[in-house]
Design a protein around this motif. Structure first.
Motif, short mmCIF file in Angstrom:
data_model
loop_
_atom_site.label_atom_id
_atom_site.label_comp_id
_atom_site.label_asym_id
_atom_site.label_seq_id
_atom_site.Cartn_x
_atom_site.Cartn_y
_atom_site.Cartn_z
N ASN A 88 0.84 -1.13 -0.10
CA ASN A 88 -0.02 -0.04 -0.01
C ASN A 88 0.76 1.12 -0.04
O ASN A 88 0.53 2.24 -0.84
N ARG A 89 2.03 1.21 0.89
CA ARG A 89 2.91 2.42 0.77
C ARG A 89 3.51 2.63 -0.50
O ARG A 89 3.92 3.72 -0.88
N ALA A 90 3.81 1.57 -1.11
CA ALA A 90 4.63 1.68 -2.26
C ALA A 90 3.61 2.39 -3.55
O ALA A 90 4.13 3.00 -4.25
N ILE A 91 2.43 1.87 -3.46
CA ILE A 91 1.33 2.49 -4.33
C ILE A 91 1.10 3.78 -4.06
O ILE A 91 1.15 4.69 -4.93
N ASN A 92 1.16 4.26 -2.92
CA ASN A 92 0.95 5.50 -2.37
C ASN A 92 2.11 6.44 -2.71
O ASN A 92 1.92 7.72 -3.41
N ILE A 93 3.39 5.94 -2.78
CA ILE A 93 4.58 6.67 -3.06
C ILE A 93 4.66 7.03 -4.61
O ILE A 93 4.53 8.34 -5.03
N ALA A 94 4.16 5.97 -5.47
CA ALA A 94 4.08 6.17 -6.69
C ALA A 94 3.03 7.11 -7.21
O ALA A 94 3.20 8.18 -8.32
N LEU A 95 2.12 7.08 -6.67
CA LEU A 95 0.95 7.89 -6.88
C LEU A 95 1.14 9.50 -6.38
O LEU A 95 0.69 10.57 -7.30
N GLN A 96 1.59 9.74 -5.42
CA GLN A 96 2.27 10.95 -5.27
C GLN A 96 3.27 11.39 -5.97
O GLN A 96 3.29 12.83 -6.44
N LEU A 97 4.25 10.59 -6.53
CA LEU A 97 5.16 11.03 -7.36
C LEU A 97 4.49 11.69 -8.67
O LEU A 97 4.97 12.56 -9.48
N GLN A 98 3.31 10.72 -9.31
CA GLN A 98 2.67 11.15 -10.67
C GLN A 98 1.80 12.46 -10.08
O GLN A 98 1.97 13.24 -11.05
N ALA A 99 1.23 12.52 -9.07
CA ALA A 99 0.60 13.85 -8.85
C ALA A 99 1.41 14.93 -8.90
O ALA A 99 1.16 16.08 -9.13
N SER A 101 4.11 15.44 -10.19
CA SER A 101 4.62 15.96 -11.40
C SER A 101 3.80 16.37 -12.51
O SER A 101 3.98 16.67 -13.71
N GLN A 102 2.44 16.83 -12.29
CA GLN A 102 1.45 17.18 -12.99
C GLN A 102 1.12 16.09 -14.12
O GLN A 102 0.88 16.64 -15.12
N GLY A 103 1.20 14.94 -13.67
CA GLY A 103 0.79 14.16 -14.95
C GLY A 103 2.28 13.83 -15.92
O GLY A 103 1.98 13.08 -16.98
N ALA A 104 3.28 14.41 -15.78
CA ALA A 104 4.41 14.12 -16.57
C ALA A 104 4.83 12.53 -16.29
O ALA A 104 5.46 12.04 -17.29
N LEU A 105 4.78 12.09 -15.37
CA LEU A 105 5.18 10.57 -15.07
C LEU A 105 4.00 9.77 -15.32
O LEU A 105 2.74 9.97 -15.09
N GLN A 106 4.65 8.59 -15.79
CA GLN A 106 3.73 7.48 -15.99
C GLN A 106 3.98 6.28 -14.99
O GLN A 106 5.45 6.15 -14.83
N LEU A 107 3.07 5.42 -14.84
CA LEU A 107 3.42 4.14 -13.92
C LEU A 107 3.02 2.93 -14.75
O LEU A 107 2.03 2.83 -15.37
N ALA A 108 3.84 1.84 -14.14
CA ALA A 108 3.53 0.69 -14.73
C ALA A 108 3.90 -0.39 -13.65
O ALA A 108 4.81 -0.43 -13.22
N ALA A 109 2.75 -0.81 -13.20
CA ALA A 109 2.97 -1.73 -12.19
C ALA A 109 2.85 -3.58 -12.72
O ALA A 109 2.05 -4.05 -13.33
#
Length: 151
Positions: A88-99, A101-109
């Protein structure tokens, strides 16, 4: 329709059978007589852009480390890894990074299952009980956080 749950099931001590062949009876373990020692998971390859998230380190410190790798570390991608409770914490970190960056970052899980080994050591070494090991499975997540290639 479901059968009613036996209310006494939660109070019955659990026993674990030692690994034996089918011709010998299973050896039962009394959980009171053994101490459970959890081994660390096997080490995965550690690259400079890998971040292994845990529940002991402060969330903001882990988030800041990820931001530093992406912004000041010269990496276009990082991999955030979480095991068990830290998923859960790893997901939250990834989502915080994406938010942030104003959508400049993408995620692949990707998810996986990791086999862990526990040691069961007898409380009293003078008794006949001998140390045993037990394997169990735990869930893991690996999130690639990256800047997409400009088209």
């Amino acid at each position: 329709m479901m059968e009613p749950r036996n209310p006494g099931m939660s109070t019955v001590p659990q026993t674990a059978a030692a690994h034996t062949d089918s011709s010998t009876p299973a050896v039962e373990m009394d959980p009171v007589e053994y101490t459970l020692r959890k081994r660390l998971p096997r080490k995965l390859p550690k690259r400079r852009n890998d971040v292994y998230v845990n529940m002991k380190t402060d969330f903001r410190a882990q988030l800041a480390r990820c931001q530093k790798l992406l912004e000041g570390g010269g990496h276009r991608e990082i991999c955030v890894h979480g095991l068990g409770l830290a998923i859960n914490r790893a997901i939250n970190i990834a989502l915080q990074l994406q938010a942030s960056s104003q959508g400049a970052l993408q995620l692949a899980a990707n998810t996986s299952t990791v086999e862990l080994v526990d040691d069961l050591e007898p409380e009293d070494p003078d008794e006949a009980g001998e140390p045993m090991t037990r394997t169990r499975n735990n869930s893991a997540i690996h999130i690639k956080v990256f800047y997409p290639d400009p088209q």
